[in-house]
Design a protein around this motif. Structure first.
Motif: not given
Length: 214
Positions: A105-109, A35-38
């Protein structure tokens, strides 16, 4: 699939006035894997199957953190349709405070609430019991109590969530009953335990973003 015409959405703003973000995930996956947020459409893979959802950037926050609800729903029969909603569940928090910035966005936490992701954060706090509200995972009843103390209409929220759940299951009935008639000798052998993942926005409006099977 993302077609070329979708690039007109590239510069759109979300409901908060910030640049529109997207959450992408592989199909039939779990535990936050992949899972990623872009915030750019060219960050979305084109040559493999992927699920793309519009990212809701205005979450209801508790202690500055976003969270989701895991609701457990048992369908004991599809013909006739019988649905049971468990009166407890889970409230899963991101383990770092929420940020609207694209730089986060790269910080999944910050942006993901999956336990399998956040348990790896050194700041993650485990819960001693299901009534506790100091950790990054609560019991659902603890959330209802927290909201009631805050003056929110919990019964109205529960009703909206139930409506979402029932309508979602009803939408699946024609397909499921058709397949069960073709593949099951007895109709009562078709049943399932679902995990409905619900997101609450800043207005406490519930949104369904995923349904998990057992």
């Amino acid at each position: 699939q993302v077609d070329g015409d979708s690039r007109e959405d590239e510069g759109q703003e979300d409901e908060t006035g910030h640049k529109q973000k997207w959450i992408i995930k592989p199909p039939a996956s779990a535990r936050g894997i992949g899972i990623k947020v872009v915030h750019k459409l060219n960050q979305i893979p084109r040559k493999r199957s992927i699920i793309v959802q519009r990212y809701l950037s205005s979450p209801f926050l508790i202690n500055g953190r976003k969270f989701d609800l895991r609701m457990y729903v048992y369908v004991s029969s599809y013909d006739p349709l019988v649905i049971y909603l468990y009166d407890n569940g889970l409230v899963r928090f991101a383990s770092s405070k929420y940020s609207y910035s694209s730089k986060s966005l790269s910080n999944r936490f910050v942006h993901l609430t999956n336990y399998s992701v956040n348990k790896n954060n050194t700041d993650y706090i485990k819960n001693a019991d299901e009534s506790g509200t100091e950790s990054h995972k609560w019991g659902l009843k603890a959330l209802w109590k927290y909201l009631q103390v805050g003056g929110y209409d919990v019964e109205a929220l529960k009703s909206k969530i139930k409506t979402i759940i029932v309508k979602t299951i009803i939408a699946s009935v024609p397909t499921v009953t058709s397949l069960s008639k073709s593949n099951c000798k007895y109709r009562h052998t078709c049943h399932e335990l679902f995990g409905f993942d619900i997101f609450l926005d800043q207005n406490l409006k519930p949104w369904l973003f995923e349904v998990n099977i057992s």
